[in-house]
Structures are given as structure tokens and as C-alpha cells.
Design a protein around this motif. Structure first.
Motif, PDB file in Angstrom:
ATOM      1  N   SER A  55     -33.866  22.243  12.345  1.00  0.00           N
ATOM      2  CA  SER A  55     -34.132  21.302  11.250  1.00  0.00           C
ATOM      3  C   SER A  55     -32.887  20.478  10.941  1.00  0.00           C
ATOM      4  O   SER A  55     -32.967  19.252  10.732  1.00  0.00           O
ATOM      5  CB  SER A  55     -34.577  22.061  10.000  1.00  0.00           C
ATOM      6  OG  SER A  55     -35.854  22.623  10.193  1.00  0.00           O
ATOM      7  N   SER A  56     -31.725  21.118  10.936  1.00  0.00           N
ATOM      8  CA  SER A  56     -30.474  20.410  10.683  1.00  0.00           C
ATOM      9  C   SER A  56     -30.148  19.436  11.808  1.00  0.00           C
ATOM     10  O   SER A  56     -29.734  18.289  11.572  1.00  0.00           O
ATOM     11  CB  SER A  56     -29.342  21.425  10.515  1.00  0.00           C
ATOM     12  OG  SER A  56     -28.087  20.779  10.412  1.00  0.00           O
ATOM     13  N   LEU A  57     -30.353  19.879  13.048  1.00  0.00           N
ATOM     14  CA  LEU A  57     -30.069  19.016  14.209  1.00  0.00           C
ATOM     15  C   LEU A  57     -30.997  17.809  14.231  1.00  0.00           C
ATOM     16  O   LEU A  57     -30.563  16.679  14.490  1.00  0.00           O
ATOM     17  CB  LEU A  57     -30.216  19.821  15.502  1.00  0.00           C
ATOM     18  CG  LEU A  57     -29.215  20.960  15.725  1.00  0.00           C
ATOM     19  CD1 LEU A  57     -29.648  21.819  16.906  1.00  0.00           C
ATOM     20  CD2 LEU A  57     -27.807  20.406  15.954  1.00  0.00           C
ATOM     21  N   VAL A  58     -32.265  18.034  13.964  1.00  0.00           N
ATOM     22  CA  VAL A  58     -33.228  16.928  13.954  1.00  0.00           C
ATOM     23  C   VAL A  58     -32.857  15.928  12.865  1.00  0.00           C
ATOM     24  O   VAL A  58     -32.903  14.702  13.084  1.00  0.00           O
ATOM     25  CB  VAL A  58     -34.665  17.458  13.751  1.00  0.00           C
ATOM     26  CG1 VAL A  58     -35.612  16.310  13.417  1.00  0.00           C
ATOM     27  CG2 VAL A  58     -35.142  18.182  15.003  1.00  0.00           C
ATOM     28  N   ALA A  59     -32.477  16.416  11.689  1.00  0.00           N
ATOM     29  CA  ALA A  59     -32.100  15.512  10.608  1.00  0.00           C
ATOM     30  C   ALA A  59     -30.926  14.625  11.025  1.00  0.00           C
ATOM     31  O   ALA A  59     -30.910  13.422  10.741  1.00  0.00           O
ATOM     32  CB  ALA A  59     -31.736  16.317   9.361  1.00  0.00           C
TER      33      ALA A  59
END
Length: 425
Positions: A55-59
Motif C-alpha cells: 500500500s505504501s509503495l503503490v501510494a
């Protein structure tokens, strides 16, 4: 590949964390490119990263303009709790490829999704011009392509130059291009100077290598095509070859592979542009075909005429059953198979791809080529090698160049700055 939960290396501290973060950004971005739109949960399951990390990487990848939110997963027929899909964002980052060939210049820009943003080819008798004049005109085409990217609020990730000759990619120099009459030209330095020392990187590579990468990508789009190892043969005035094995371009020990046009296949043949006698391109290059099919004063030999117009006329004559044209095509096809059989015996590719003018005239070249391969390849059934025609025409090298520029972003997404405003910086 490094992922969370695995040891990132022997070092410790912030540098390791930054390196791991960069690698994981690449893992997610490349996975979405290869697998298609995915929910965050599915990306986590397929890459081995935990859900919070994904989720952090996608953001972050969304902020960098590399991914974007797609439709809900349930709309694609997925059972269970719907997830929001993420997909490649083709609106911001673009790569540019530019080509110098004997009788034309070309340029193309592709976005991150592989779609064409702009593409142009102009006829030019490069072999009879000073390199500086040619580079000046190519710089104008590149500037126009970069401007087209900027007009859509895009960011140019890099420019890759394609040239038909021996290239040292690490130094940015062209060592020798016999058909251009060029030698020891620092093409990257020359082009960077003309472009005003741009912030994006400028690279150079052999045009057949870049065309092979584009052809490989083209074949991989067909799920029914087994093409782990391909050999591209691209023909214009000269002849080049590029080999992709297991998805990796084979460059050779010093990066000079692919000069298949200079294989000595016709000892009693004509003089090649390299000064030697009987090179393969003297019997299968476009000049060889035109010499066999036309008279010296035939307008189709005019180098100022766009190569596709010249080939359209040859095609028209072949379709009309012109005996001299058909004999010339059969002869070139046979010689193409003689040289192709050598390559198949040595490299055993899954697919032999015809590019450049070979693809345009493939309907007449393919049968004699396949006959010659079948007669000369020692392995049964021609070593299992299939012959196909590329659909990219003379755009293959520039598209491969654009792909190379974009590949750097896939391997290191942090090359593209964050853009929280929604407009490329």
C-alpha cells in the motif's frame, strides 16, 4: 530480487533502507507491467511483500505518476470482497527513441504503457552528408518529440539513439558505421550539446539490437506465441541482426554483436560498404534487390524518395506479376535463407523475425527463405525455428530505443520525482 523479510545485504542503516525501498518500488512497478492491473492485496500475494508495504509503495508510485487507480476488481469478475485495481499510468512519463539510417531519420515517443505519443520518419540521404548536418537534423526531430511529450504535461525519461554500426554504449561512441561512412563519432556528446545538455539521459545503441527488443515485446503480447529466444533480421541498405535470449539482449563480450550483414556468404560477390567482398548484405540488402529488380535510372532507386514509397512500388510490381521483380525477390529470399540457416544452426532461436524491408516484402521472401533454411539447418524441421514478419516496419528501432529509456524507470522508479500536484515537473 530483494523484498522485505529478506536480508538486503551486509550493510546496515539508512542506505540499506533506501536501497531496499527503491528495489521494492521496482518490484511492484515491473509486476504490474508484466501481470496487468492488480489489487494491492493481489500484488502482495504475488510478490511476497506484505500488504502494508505494498500500500505504501503503490501510494508512492502514484505520486511519481507511474501507477494510477483503476476500476474496482469486482467489475472484472473477481469473486469476494472487491479491491481497487492499480495499473500503469501512461499519461506522465515517456521515453524517446531516435534513429539514424542510410536514407532516413526517425523518432518516436512512447508512454509508460507502451502507447505511441508521437512518431515521425523523414527521408534523408545520410550517407552523402557530413555527420554534423545529420545530427543537426536529428536534434530537431528529437526536440519536436520532447515538445510533444511536454504538451501533454509529460516528462521525458530519456532519449536513446539507434545507429547502424559498431557502438560502444558505455562511452556513447559510434566506432564504425560502414554504410553511413562514419567512424569514431561521439554521438552522445554531440547530441547532448545540440539538445542543450538536457536533464534526461541520452544513450546510443545498435539499431538492430533495439529493433530486436521491440520485436520481442511485440511477440510477447501474443499469449499463444512461444518466443523466449528470438533472432531479428532487419534489412535496409545494410543488414543487422539482434538476438534476445530468455528476455535478455545478447551483446557479446565487447558489445559488438549483431553485425550479421558482414558474414562472408558470397566469396565471389560484390564489394561491401565495409570494404570486404561477399558480405551477406551485398546479396540481401535493399541495394542488392534494387540492382537485380530495376535499371540504374529507375526512379525507385532515388534515395531522396521515402523508403516505404520505394517498397510500395516494388510491391505493386510484384503483385502485378512483373517477372524481373519476382526473380529478384526469389533470389534475395534464397540468399536470406542461406545466411539465416547459419544463424539458426549456431543460435537455434524459437523464432526468426523479419524486420525492416524484409518484413514489407515478406510475402515473396518467406517461402524461398524457409526452403533454404530447411535444406541447410542440420536439426530436424529447421531446428524448430519459425519465420514471422514483424508488424513494426521501420519503426522497430525507435520504439526499441524508447523502451530502453523507459526500462531505466522500471528498474529505478525514484528517477522520476514525486508529483503531488498532478502536473509533471
Amino acid at each position: 530480487m530483494l523484498t522485505e523479510g529478506r536480508r538486503p545485504g551486509t550493510g546496515t542503516g539508512a542506505a540499506d533502507h533506501v536501497s531496499l525501498r527503491r528495489n521494492n518500488l521496482s518490484v511492484v512497478l515491473r509486476h504490474v507491467r508484466a501481470a496487468g492491473p492488480r489489487s494491492r492485496a493481489r500484488i502482495a500475494a504475488e510478490t511476497g511483500l506484505n500488504k502494508a508495504t505494498v500500500s505504501s509503495l503503490v501510494a508512492e508510485l502514484v505520486e511519481r505518476g507511474l501507477l494510477r487507480e483503476g476500476q474496482a476488481e469486482s467489475e472484472r469478475g473477481t469473486l469476494g470482497r472487491p479491491g481497487q485495481l492499480v495499473e500503469l499510468d501512461g499519461t506522465r512519463v515517456c521515453g524517446v527513441g531516435a534513429e539514424i539510417n542510410v536514407d532516413y531519420l526517425a523518432v518516436a515517443a512512447l508512454d509508460l504503457s507502451g502507447d505511441v505519443v508521437t512518431e515521425r520518419r523523414v527521408p534523408l540521404d545520410v550517407a552523402h552528408l557530413d555527420p554534423a548536418v545529420t545530427l543537426d537534423q536529428l536534434a530537431e526531430l528529437i526536440r519536436a518529440a520532447v515538445a510533444a511529450v511536454a504538451e501533454r504535461n509529460g516528462l521525458t525519461a530519456g532519449v536513446t539513439l539507434a545507429v547502424p554500426g559498431l557502438v560502444q554504449s558505455t562511452t556513447g561512441s559510434l566506432k564504425l558505421a560502414p554504410n553511413l561512412g562514419w567512424s569514431e563519432v561521439p554521438v552522445v556528446d554531440e547530441m547532448r550539446a545540440r539538445l542543450g545538455a538536457p536533464a534526461y539521459p541520452v544513450r546510443v545503441d545498435n539499431e538492430a539490437n533495439l529493433a530486436a527488443l521491440a520485436a520481442y515485446s511485440e511477440l510477447k503480447k501474443d499469449a499463444d506465441t512461444k518466443a523466449d529466444d528470438i533472432m531479428l533480421l532487419t534489412g535496409a541498405i545494410g543488414v543487422g541482426g539482434g538476438m534476445v535470449a530468455g528476455g535478455h539482449l545478447l551483446r557479446g563480450g565487447h558489445g559488438f554483436s549483431g553485425e550479421v550483414g558482414h558474414m562472408p556468404v558470397a566469396p565471389s560477390g560484390g564489394i561491401c560498404g565495409c570494404g570486404r567482398t561477399g558480405c551477406w548484405e551485398t546479396v540481401v540488402g535493399l541495394t542488392a534487390l534494387l540492382n537485380k529488380a530495376t535499371d540504374p535510372d529507375d526512379p525507385v532507386r532515388d534515395p531522396s524518395l521515402d523508403v516505404e514509397q520505394r517498397l510500395a512500388e516494388i510491391t505493386r510490381r510484384a503483385e502485378a506479376g512483373a517477372s524481373r521483380t519476382l526473380r529478384a525477390l526469389a533470389d534475395v529470399g534464397t540468399w536470406l535463407g542461406i545466411g539465416g540457416a547459419i544463424l539458426v544452426n549456431v543460435l537455434n532461436p524459437d523464432v526468426l523475425v523479419l524486420g525492416g524491408y524484409f518484413a514489407v516484402l515478406g510475402p515473396w521472401l518467406k517461402e524461398p527463405l524457409e526452403n533454404a533454411i530447411r535444406d541447410r539447418v542440420i536439426a530436424p524441421e529447421g531446428g524448430g525455428c519459425r519465420v514471422v514478419q514483424s508488424t513494426l516496419g521501420f519503426a522497430a528501432a525507435v520504439r526499441g530505443g524508447a523502451q530502453i529509456s523507459l526500462d531505466q524507470v522500471f528498474h529505478d522508479p525514484t528517477l522520476i520525482g514525486r508529483d503531488t500536484s498532478g502536473v509533471a515537473q
